[in-house]
Design an enzyme around this catalytic site. Structure first.
Site, PDB file in Angstrom:
ATOM      1  N   ASP A   1       0.876  -1.170   0.000  1.00  0.00           N
ATOM      2  CA  ASP A   1       0.000   0.000   0.000  1.00  0.00           C
ATOM      3  C   ASP A   1       0.917   1.225   0.000  1.00  0.00           C
ATOM      4  O   ASP A   1       2.066   1.148   0.436  1.00  0.00           O
ATOM      5  CB  ASP A   1      -0.867  -0.026   1.262  1.00  0.00           C
TER       6      ASP A   1
ATOM      7  N   ASP B   1      -1.597  -0.829   6.109  1.00  0.00           N
ATOM      8  CA  ASP B   1      -1.774  -0.301   7.466  1.00  0.00           C
ATOM      9  C   ASP B   1      -3.195   0.130   7.773  1.00  0.00           C
ATOM     10  O   ASP B   1      -3.550   0.322   8.930  1.00  0.00           O
ATOM     11  CB  ASP B   1      -0.851   0.916   7.675  1.00  0.00           C
TER      12      ASP B   1
ATOM     13  N   ASP C   1      -7.095  -1.449   3.606  1.00  0.00           N
ATOM     14  CA  ASP C   1      -6.171  -2.521   3.198  1.00  0.00           C
ATOM     15  C   ASP C   1      -6.618  -3.890   3.707  1.00  0.00           C
ATOM     16  O   ASP C   1      -6.100  -4.915   3.247  1.00  0.00           O
ATOM     17  CB  ASP C   1      -4.755  -2.249   3.722  1.00  0.00           C
TER      18      ASP C   1
END
Length: 636
Positions: A333, A533, A537
């Site tokens: 990410d 995080d 996600d």
């Protein structure tokens, strides 16, 4: 101290001593009785020889016989413990009391050593659970009250003196100190903490006193989550171990069947004597048992989990340590993972008679009460430079523009403008437009400050890339791993960040469900690890082969969903975790190959050579000890 307390303390010490060293004590007693039996035979006291051997059998073999019988009765299954005891009894039945006793002794010694090695592995993990102090000092006005950690409530103000361990997660409200966070995040260097900084339960305060406001209840602290994850990791077995345990049960039946055939056929087919046949069958029971094979996996896996925990990497189970070693693709990410997730002012360009500090001060005065991340970045930068801020009045938000208000009698506007509109409106000269475009090309969000129609300055805001992100990705690529970046950001911003960190491929403008589709698509390359995080996600973390969450920055949802947690948010730990998984797999394969080779050699020696029972026992149990010690290499 009272007599009762003294007696209780001695009793408790004896219980601890017995429980911790029971295997070794039993093994020493077993050896002692074998030695007495040998002395009895040597010096003519033959009447005592068998009773001493019997005592050695009972003391050394009782526990294993009990465990084997429980498995047989309760689960209707055979295991290696029962095979060893049957082999020893069989040896005694044909007069080989000493050989059977030596088998019991070495089997007992092997069990004791295995217990110690596994205990060492578990101790290094369990030490994490001892980090939280039992008591804390709560400030109630000017009074200090010492209370148990379980009694603490969210919002309590805690005093942490120099050299004390912090009892709860919280925010520093007063004081300055350096805090050693190695126990939680794996960072080896103490981190400076002052007002507004976050601290974690279980970390060690340095030279200064701190007043901390508790922000989470005891059961929700980062340390509590770590303990929960560790407990999960200890109880969950990897697929290879589960397979090995199923194989052990089937294999034990095969060994028993083989031993029965050896007992029956050779006297008729090969002309062996019954005594030699039974002896060979007993040796076969010993050397064909899969003790070393069964011990090839879990000591190595537990050692790997322990190694990871000491380095700020928490595996939720051995299955994920195995899986991460086979990863072919790592998907990151962007925001909060490859970048810090905190916008920062990277540049201020003043125009006209305004200075850089004046432009920043005016912008911060307008944005003081805003909760927008960019507004916070502007105010934070002004505070870092100790600028004096004015009180803004007549504040008004302008949709699609930003905010405007009066600062020291002048009406100022600040916001994000479309460059095309500015050019058409003639507000930007070629020079100013070029400066703004260059900042955007570098991945910045450009903010414009105006007074009336006059542009007084440009502020560049950027989510900064994490330290060592590029080095971490380069390391992964050198390991032969494909690295991609997933983000909801626009293509232009994503491409700039992707180029700066060096990923192989960038996927932008993604919603959470799109990230899931990309992870599934990447599966064509092999196993995929997802590093993230945020809440957005979590679906991708769940669908990936191995989900890796950022521990300190990560949301609760990400931490719960992920299979691996990086406690220090250190991206270099991704390659470390994969290398650890690969090394664990190599050691397990080495152990399995060694165990099978020794077992085949001993079985063949039993039929083709003249191997005796004690030598078979030494070879069999020695290989078991060696594979356990081999697994412990990962503790380094």
């Amino acid at each position: 101290m009272s007599t009762i307390n003294l007696v209780q303390e001695k009793s408790g010490f004896k219980n601890i001593l017995w429980s911790r060293h029971k295997g070794l004590i039993v093994t020493v007693l077993c050896l002692g009785f074998i030695f007495l039996a040998w002395l009895s035979g040597k010096y003519g006291y033959s009447g005592l020889e068998v009773p001493f051997y019997l005592l050695a059998y009972v003391i050394g073999g009782y526990q294993k016989a009990r465990e084997g019988l429980q498995t047989l009765i309760q689960e209707k299954d055979l295991d290696v413990d029962l095979l060893m005891v049957v082999a020893a009894i069989g040896a005694a039945s044909i007069g080989y009391w000493a050989d059977g006793a030596i088998l019991i002794f070495i089997f007992s010694l092997s069990g004791a050593l295995e217990g110690y090695t596994l205990e060492r592995t578990n101790d290094s993990i369990k030490s994490i659970m001892k980090l939280r102090p039992e008591e804390a000092i709560v400030l109630q006005g000017k009074l200090e009250k010492r209370v148990r950690v379980e009694e603490l409530k969210q919002g309590d103000r805690l005093l942490v003196r120099p050299g004390e361990r912090i009892a709860a997660d919280g925010i520093v409200r007063e004081g300055y100190s350096s805090v050693n966070q190695a126990s939680i995040t794996g960072e080896s260097i103490p981190i400076d903490k002052s007002t507004g900084d976050e601290v974690f339960a279980g970390t060690m305060n340095g030279q200064g006193a701190l007043v901390i406001e508790m922000t989470k209840p005891a059961e929700a602290t980062l340390l509590a989550k770590i303990i929960h994850l560790v407990q999960e990791a200890q109880s969950e077995r990897p697929p290879s171990q589960l397979f090995m345990e199923r194989f052990e049960r089937i294999y034990a039946k095969i060994v028993i069947t083989g031993a029965v055939l050896i007992l029956v056929l050779p006297p008729f087919v090969l002309g062996w004597s019954w005594s030699a046949t039974i002896y060979k069958a007993m040796i076969f029971l010993v050397v064909a048992s899969p003790c070393a094979l069964v011990s090839s996996i879990m000591p190595a896996v537990l050692s790997g989990i322990s190694n990871g925990a000491r380095n700020g990497i928490l595996f939720k189970g051995g299955a994920y340590l195995e899986s991460i070693g086979a990863v072919s693709v790592v998907a990151f990410d962007k925001t909060g993972t490859l970048t810090e997730g905190i916008p920062r002012i990277t540049q201020v360009i003043p125009y006209g008679n305004y200075t850089e500090n004046e432009v920043l001060s005016i912008a911060a005065s307008l944005e003081t009460w805003s909760e927008h991340p960019i507004a916070k970045a502007i105010v934070r930068k002004a505070n870092e430079k100790d600028l004096t801020l004015s009180t803004a009045s007549k504040m008004e938000a302008v949709p699609g523009f930003g905010v405007h208000g009066v600062v020291e009698g002048q009406v100022y506007r600040i916001g994000k403008l479309d460059l095309g509109d500015l050019v058409v409106g003639g507000k930007l000269s070629d020079e100013k437009m070029k400066a703004a475009l260059n900042l955007e090309k570098q991945g910045n969000t450009v903010i414009f400050a105006q007074v009336g129609t006059e542009l007084i300055g440009i502020l560049a805001v950027k989510d900064t890339i994490r330290a060592h992100a590029k080095e971490s990705i380069d390391r992964l690529k050198k390991m032969g791993i494909k690295v991609v970046m997933l983000t909801g950001d626009s293509s232009s911003t994503a491409q700039i960040i992707g180029e700066q960190v060096g990923v192989d491929q960038v996927y932008s403008d993604l919603l959470p469900e799109h990230k899931v589709d990309i992870i599934k698509e990447l599966g064509k390359y092999g196993k995929v690890a997802m590093v993230g995080d945020g809440v957005n996600d979590a679906p991708a973390l769940a669908v990936s082969s191995v989900g890796i969450a950022m521990g300190a920055a990560g949301t609760d949802v990400a931490l719960e969903t992920a299979n691996v947690v990086l406690m220090a948010d250190d991206l270099s730990k991704v390659s470390y975790a994969i290398a650890l998984g690969r090394r664990t797999s190599r050691i397990v394969k080495q152990n399995v190959a060694f165990a099978v080779a020794v077992m085949l050699l001993l079985v063949l020696s039993n039929f083709l050579g003249s191997i005796n029972l004690p030598l078979g026992v030494i070879g069999h149990e020695g290989s078991t000890i060696l594979v356990i010690i081999s697994g412990l290499r990962l503790l380094r």
